[in-house]
Design a protein around this motif. Structure first.
Motif, PDB file in Angstrom:
ATOM      1  N   ASN A  25      -2.088 -14.714  41.127  1.00 38.94           N
ATOM      2  CA  ASN A  25      -1.024 -15.233  41.985  1.00 38.94           C
ATOM      3  C   ASN A  25       0.153 -14.267  41.877  1.00 38.94           C
ATOM      4  OD1 ASN A  25       1.060 -16.610  43.155  1.00 38.94           O
ATOM      5  ND2 ASN A  25       0.606 -18.574  42.182  1.00 38.94           N
ATOM      6  N   ASP A  26       0.481 -13.607  42.990  1.00 38.14           N
ATOM      7  CA  ASP A  26       1.520 -12.557  42.927  1.00 38.14           C
ATOM      8  C   ASP A  26       2.893 -13.092  43.328  1.00 38.14           C
ATOM      9  OD1 ASP A  26       1.055 -12.926  45.599  1.00 38.14           O
ATOM     10  OD2 ASP A  26       0.919 -10.789  46.092  1.00 38.14           O
ATOM     11  N   SER A  27       3.025 -14.411  43.439  1.00 41.92           N
ATOM     12  CA  SER A  27       4.317 -14.924  43.902  1.00 41.92           C
ATOM     13  C   SER A  27       5.044 -15.725  42.815  1.00 41.92           C
ATOM     14  CB  SER A  27       4.110 -15.798  45.147  1.00 41.92           C
ATOM     15  OG  SER A  27       3.245 -16.865  44.820  1.00 41.92           O
ATOM     16  N   VAL A  28       4.592 -15.568  41.558  1.00 42.28           N
ATOM     17  CA  VAL A  28       5.231 -16.298  40.448  1.00 42.28           C
ATOM     18  C   VAL A  28       5.551 -15.310  39.323  1.00 42.28           C
ATOM     19  CG1 VAL A  28       4.117 -18.522  40.970  1.00 42.28           C
ATOM     20  CG2 VAL A  28       2.961 -16.879  39.485  1.00 42.28           C
ATOM     21  N   SER A  29       6.180 -15.812  38.261  1.00 41.94           N
ATOM     22  CA  SER A  29       6.542 -14.946  37.136  1.00 41.94           C
ATOM     23  C   SER A  29       5.276 -14.487  36.393  1.00 41.94           C
ATOM     24  CB  SER A  29       7.432 -15.713  36.160  1.00 41.94           C
ATOM     25  OG  SER A  29       6.655 -16.703  35.511  1.00 41.94           O
ATOM     26  N   ALA A  30       5.445 -13.476  35.538  1.00 44.31           N
ATOM     27  CA  ALA A  30       4.302 -12.968  34.766  1.00 44.31           C
ATOM     28  C   ALA A  30       3.694 -14.088  33.927  1.00 44.31           C
ATOM     29  CB  ALA A  30       4.757 -11.815  33.877  1.00 44.31           C
ATOM     30  N   GLU A  31       4.554 -14.880  33.297  1.00 44.25           N
ATOM     31  CA  GLU A  31       4.058 -15.961  32.444  1.00 44.25           C
ATOM     32  C   GLU A  31       3.239 -16.971  33.256  1.00 44.25           C
ATOM     33  OE1 GLU A  31       7.102 -17.937  30.216  1.00 44.25           O
ATOM     34  OE2 GLU A  31       5.647 -19.089  29.059  1.00 44.25           O
ATOM     35  N   GLU A  32       3.780 -17.358  34.403  1.00 44.38           N
ATOM     36  CA  GLU A  32       3.056 -18.321  35.250  1.00 44.38           C
ATOM     37  C   GLU A  32       1.768 -17.713  35.806  1.00 44.38           C
ATOM     38  OE1 GLU A  32       6.365 -21.081  37.414  1.00 44.38           O
ATOM     39  OE2 GLU A  32       6.600 -18.909  37.615  1.00 44.38           O
ATOM     40  N   ALA A  33       1.839 -16.434  36.152  1.00 43.73           N
ATOM     41  CA  ALA A  33       0.639 -15.778  36.698  1.00 43.73           C
ATOM     42  C   ALA A  33      -0.470 -15.758  35.645  1.00 43.73           C
ATOM     43  CB  ALA A  33       0.972 -14.358  37.154  1.00 43.73           C
ATOM     44  N   ALA A  34      -0.096 -15.503  34.380  1.00 45.25           N
ATOM     45  CA  ALA A  34      -1.096 -15.496  33.295  1.00 45.25           C
ATOM     46  C   ALA A  34      -1.687 -16.896  33.125  1.00 45.25           C
ATOM     47  CB  ALA A  34      -0.454 -15.017  31.999  1.00 45.25           C
ATOM     48  N   ASP A  35      -0.816 -17.919  33.118  1.00 38.94           N
ATOM     49  CA  ASP A  35      -1.303 -19.307  32.974  1.00 38.94           C
ATOM     50  C   ASP A  35      -2.232 -19.678  34.126  1.00 38.94           C
ATOM     51  OD1 ASP A  35       0.115 -19.605  30.689  1.00 38.94           O
ATOM     52  OD2 ASP A  35       1.713 -20.840  31.561  1.00 38.94           O
ATOM     53  N   ASP A  36      -1.799 -19.358  35.332  1.00 43.98           N
ATOM     54  CA  ASP A  36      -2.606 -19.640  36.531  1.00 43.98           C
ATOM     55  C   ASP A  36      -3.989 -18.993  36.444  1.00 43.98           C
ATOM     56  OD1 ASP A  36      -0.525 -20.845  37.868  1.00 43.98           O
ATOM     57  OD2 ASP A  36      -0.790 -19.623  39.695  1.00 43.98           O
ATOM     58  N   PRO A  89       5.218  -0.573  28.004  1.00 45.78           N
ATOM     59  CA  PRO A  89       5.661   0.818  27.915  1.00 45.78           C
ATOM     60  C   PRO A  89       5.172   1.664  29.096  1.00 45.78           C
ATOM     61  CG  PRO A  89       4.217   0.229  26.056  1.00 45.78           C
ATOM     62  CD  PRO A  89       4.339  -0.991  26.926  1.00 45.78           C
ATOM     63  N   LYS A  90       4.049   1.257  29.693  1.00 44.06           N
ATOM     64  CA  LYS A  90       3.578   1.952  30.904  1.00 44.06           C
ATOM     65  C   LYS A  90       4.083   1.150  32.093  1.00 44.06           C
ATOM     66  CE  LYS A  90      -0.625   3.361  33.387  1.00 44.06           C
ATOM     67  NZ  LYS A  90      -2.097   3.322  33.447  1.00 44.06           N
ATOM     68  N   PRO A  91       4.834   1.771  33.006  1.00 46.91           N
ATOM     69  CA  PRO A  91       5.318   1.001  34.161  1.00 46.91           C
ATOM     70  C   PRO A  91       4.172   0.548  35.058  1.00 46.91           C
ATOM     71  CG  PRO A  91       6.088   3.320  34.222  1.00 46.91           C
ATOM     72  CD  PRO A  91       5.194   3.177  33.030  1.00 46.91           C
ATOM     73  N   PRO A  92       4.342  -0.493  35.832  1.00 40.62           N
ATOM     74  CA  PRO A  92       5.496  -1.384  35.847  1.00 40.62           C
ATOM     75  C   PRO A  92       5.516  -2.298  34.614  1.00 40.62           C
ATOM     76  CG  PRO A  92       3.810  -2.203  37.341  1.00 40.62           C
ATOM     77  CD  PRO A  92       3.297  -0.918  36.788  1.00 40.62           C
ATOM     78  N   PRO A  93       6.699  -2.820  34.261  1.00 34.35           N
ATOM     79  CA  PRO A  93       6.847  -3.539  32.992  1.00 34.35           C
ATOM     80  C   PRO A  93       6.134  -4.889  32.921  1.00 34.35           C
ATOM     81  CG  PRO A  93       8.905  -3.588  34.250  1.00 34.35           C
ATOM     82  CD  PRO A  93       7.981  -2.650  34.975  1.00 34.35           C
ATOM     83  N   GLU A  94       5.981  -5.567  34.066  1.00 37.00           N
ATOM     84  CA  GLU A  94       5.422  -6.927  34.023  1.00 37.00           C
ATOM     85  C   GLU A  94       3.935  -6.902  34.357  1.00 37.00           C
ATOM     86  OE1 GLU A  94       7.668  -9.920  35.887  1.00 37.00           O
ATOM     87  OE2 GLU A  94       9.423  -9.384  34.694  1.00 37.00           O
ATOM     88  N   ARG A  95       3.173  -7.433  33.456  1.00 34.21           N
ATOM     89  CA  ARG A  95       1.719  -7.417  33.620  1.00 34.21           C
ATOM     90  C   ARG A  95       1.093  -8.666  33.017  1.00 34.21           C
ATOM     91  NH1 ARG A  95      -0.560  -2.000  32.862  1.00 34.21           N
ATOM     92  NH2 ARG A  95       0.890  -0.538  33.771  1.00 34.21           N
ATOM     93  N   ILE A  96      -0.112  -8.957  33.438  1.00 31.90           N
ATOM     94  CA  ILE A  96      -0.915  -9.957  32.725  1.00 31.90           C
ATOM     95  C   ILE A  96      -2.157  -9.230  32.211  1.00 31.90           C
ATOM     96  CG2 ILE A  96      -0.129 -11.873  34.175  1.00 31.90           C
ATOM     97  CD1 ILE A  96      -3.419 -11.650  34.868  1.00 31.90           C
ATOM     98  N   THR A  97      -2.761  -9.792  31.179  1.00 35.43           N
ATOM     99  CA  THR A  97      -3.931  -9.124  30.601  1.00 35.43           C
ATOM    100  C   THR A  97      -4.853 -10.116  29.910  1.00 35.43           C
ATOM    101  OG1 THR A  97      -4.621  -7.368  29.055  1.00 35.43           O
ATOM    102  CG2 THR A  97      -2.681  -8.626  28.426  1.00 35.43           C
ATOM    103  N   PHE A  98      -6.144  -9.820  29.953  1.00 38.32           N
ATOM    104  CA  PHE A  98      -7.088 -10.545  29.091  1.00 38.32           C
ATOM    105  C   PHE A  98      -6.678 -10.267  27.648  1.00 38.32           C
ATOM    106  CE2 PHE A  98     -11.290 -10.486  31.809  1.00 38.32           C
ATOM    107  CZ  PHE A  98     -10.665 -11.274  32.757  1.00 38.32           C
ATOM    108  N   THR A  99      -6.916 -11.236  26.774  1.00 37.96           N
ATOM    109  CA  THR A  99      -6.671 -11.020  25.353  1.00 37.96           C
ATOM    110  C   THR A  99      -7.936 -10.441  24.711  1.00 37.96           C
ATOM    111  OG1 THR A  99      -7.357 -13.281  24.923  1.00 37.96           O
ATOM    112  CG2 THR A  99      -4.976 -12.894  25.232  1.00 37.96           C
ATOM    113  N   LEU A 100      -7.797  -9.969  23.481  1.00 38.50           N
ATOM    114  CA  LEU A 100      -8.950  -9.363  22.808  1.00 38.50           C
ATOM    115  C   LEU A 100     -10.134 -10.328  22.650  1.00 38.50           C
ATOM    116  CD1 LEU A 100      -7.043  -7.146  20.273  1.00 38.50           C
ATOM    117  CD2 LEU A 100      -8.727  -6.331  21.943  1.00 38.50           C
ATOM    118  N   PRO A 101      -9.900 -11.616  22.311  1.00 38.68           N
ATOM    119  CA  PRO A 101     -11.067 -12.502  22.197  1.00 38.68           C
ATOM    120  C   PRO A 101     -11.897 -12.568  23.487  1.00 38.68           C
ATOM    121  CG  PRO A 101      -9.155 -13.546  21.204  1.00 38.68           C
ATOM    122  CD  PRO A 101      -8.657 -12.295  21.870  1.00 38.68           C
TER     123      PRO A 101
END
Ligand SMILES: O=C(O)[C@H](O)[C@@H](O)[C@H](O)[C@H](O)COP(=O)(O)O
Length: 274
Positions: free
Chosen positions: A123-134, A196-208
């Protein structure tokens, strides 16, 4: 054909616990081998489960997957059975030049007959935190229906294939060195607002999640990555155990490194003996 197989075999080896290394003469050979690897996993997964759940990243990886849009793969791969996810995504609009979705759409997905509703972008219309939760919520629904398989020893999703690149600092997906998100154990998808690599806001899978996949491939090219490749693969002592690339250690799945010669140039010797 016999000659090609010999060349690939000559540069392929298994490196202790660090998986299989496939070191290629050049990017064309690497792209050919990568396309064949993905096509084979797709076929096996469709045969076994009826679908292929693949997570991709951004960066040079997408260009290196380009052979999949060509013969024979554009016709032989069962594209309608693909479910596509992002192991990491930049939190920007889908039409933004930095979007990993846009990169994959322009370079791959628009050129093959994937089903649009199987393309699982954030979802590209919410904050990084919300996008990760979504995104985690969305993945949970697809695990329930087993579109994405589930790990045998945890409740984690078990993607059929997770494709990663690696940066010169050893980051994979958007998991950066020395960042607390490397310790995230309970979330499946997390976020960062100071990458550290732009852009600053990202979501990511975790290691598990990465390490629960059936197959993980890390595709790394170019001399600027040679030191990171050495630190992620060779026995370099305790100081580098927390390098993100080194933390890619599938619990039960198979890990394959696709490298070109410059990226492999600082690896300790034996894998070059033919
Ligand atoms: O969104 C991103 O920035 C990527 O997912 C990132 O993890 C990438 O895969 C590596 O930085 C390697 O990128 P290159 O192959 O372009 O160096």
């Amino acid at each position: 054909m016999v000659f090609l197989i010999w060349v690939w075999m000559a540069h392929s080896s298994v490196h202790k616990d660090r998986g299989e290394l496939r070191i290629h003469e050049n990017l064309v050979e690497l792209g050919t081998d990568l396309a064949e690897y993905i096509a084979e996993l797709s076929e096996a997964s469709v045969k076994e489960r009826g679908v292929f759940a693949i997570a991709i990243s951004g960066g040079s990886l997408i260009g290196l997957m380009g052979k999949l849009c060509e013969a024979p793969y554009h016709k032989t791969v069962d594209w309608a059975k693909w479910y596509i996810f992002w192991a990491d995504e930049r939190v920007v609009g889908k039409t933004h030049a930095d979007s990993n979705y846009k990169l994959a759409k322009d370079g791959l997905l628009s050129k093959v007959p994937v089903v649009p509703s199987h393309v699982n972008s954030i979802n590209d219309s919410v904050s990084a935190e919300e996008a990760a939760d979504d995104y985690e919520f969305h993945i949970r629904q697809l695990v329930k229906t087993r579109t994405i398989n589930v790990s045998d020893n945890s409740d984690c999703p078990k993607f059929d294939l997770v494709l990663l690149g690696m940066g010169p600092d050893g980051h994979v997906a958007s998991l950066f060195p020395n960042h607390p998100m490397l310790d995230e154990k309970s979330e499946w998808v997390t976020f960062i607002t100071d990458s550290p690599k732009p852009p600053p806001e990202r979501i990511t899978f975790t290691l598990p999640v990465i390490n629960s996949a059936s197959n993980v491939a890390v595709v790394v090219t170019g001399e600027s990555k040679a030191e990171a490749v050495h630190l992620a693969i060779d026995d370099v002592g305790p100081d580098y155990l927390s390098l993100p690339g080194r933390l890619v250690q599938p619990t039960k799945g198979k890990l394959v490194w696709f490298l070109d010669k410059p990226a492999a140039s600082k690896l300790d010797g034996p894998q070059f003996s033919e």
